[in-house]
Design an enzyme around this catalytic site. Sequence first.
Site, short mmCIF file in Angstrom:
data_model
loop_
_atom_site.label_atom_id
_atom_site.label_comp_id
_atom_site.label_asym_id
_atom_site.label_seq_id
_atom_site.Cartn_x
_atom_site.Cartn_y
_atom_site.Cartn_z
N HIS A 105 -1.94 3.24 2.83
CA HIS A 105 -1.03 4.41 2.20
C HIS A 105 0.49 4.47 3.11
CE1 HIS A 105 -0.14 8.08 -0.18
NE2 HIS A 105 0.87 8.46 1.19
N GLU A 106 0.12 4.65 4.44
CA GLU A 106 1.23 4.69 5.49
C GLU A 106 1.97 3.46 5.61
OE1 GLU A 106 2.13 7.58 5.93
OE2 GLU A 106 0.42 8.62 5.53
N HIS A 109 4.52 3.27 2.83
CA HIS A 109 5.73 3.80 3.19
C HIS A 109 6.52 2.80 4.08
CE1 HIS A 109 4.99 7.54 1.00
NE2 HIS A 109 3.64 7.78 1.78
N ASP A 183 4.18 13.72 -1.20
CA ASP A 183 5.28 12.66 -1.51
C ASP A 183 5.72 12.95 -2.92
OD1 ASP A 183 4.76 11.42 0.90
OD2 ASP A 183 3.23 10.14 -0.06
#
Length: 269
Positions: A105-106, A109, A183
């Site tokens: 997930h990170e 980003h 988000d």
Amino acid sequence: PGRFDRQVVVDAPDVKGREGILRVHLRKVPIADDVIVKVLAKATPGMSGADLANLVNEGALLAARRNHDKIYMADLEEAKDKVMLGAERKSLVMKEEERRLTAYHEAGHAVCAMMVKGNDPLHKVTIVPRGRALGVAFTLPEDDRVSVTREQIEARLAMAYGGRVAEELIFGHDRVTTGAASDIQQATGIARRYVTQWGLSDTIGPILVGDNEQEVFLGRELMSRREVSEKTAQLVDTEVKRVIDHAYNRAKAVLTENIDLLHKVAKML
């Protein structure tokens, strides 16, 4: 009437102001030779004088806990992260599958931040839990900014959806999580202002939509006058959805094209 009224605007300090404030507070404590105040000032946009004083105090506490005789740059960097993002939750136990999902997930980003033109430089990406977040990836502008371009806003939206898109690409549609809630909330707010306040939608045009709408609260008027027609409201909703879909599809295209980089960043975390 009949007297002079002076209005004094006290804005957040710019980079030179932050540098000066930091130097004032750092005079009171012993600092190491590796501390570069200019770098610290650039990395703290939007901070007030009180925030900067808190940063120095946190740095001093961290240095004391580590038995340092002086405050080092690493102490101040960690203190900055604590002030901006919250304290580390080292006691939180995460399963290996959750850690892997958070890492991708990170990483999503981070890859969107690096590969989508218009984003600020990537400052940090980590899966160490801070505050309520299981991980964080954030950018910092190189200089103080007064206005933001359409390109930068659309790049920020693509980065916001990078985490959810990475989950979908790696784990499948049925295994995406609720980790993207903040988000989505942030991106939806930006997209709505993009359409209704900033005049960046070609369909709506440079018109302020719904400025005088008020929700009903105790102490306010019981009846609020709606200044937006039903047709315009539907048009705004459609345009917000289009902006969000464009950002989501852009993030998906970027991550699909850079899937090897996504795996590499996730493994580093």
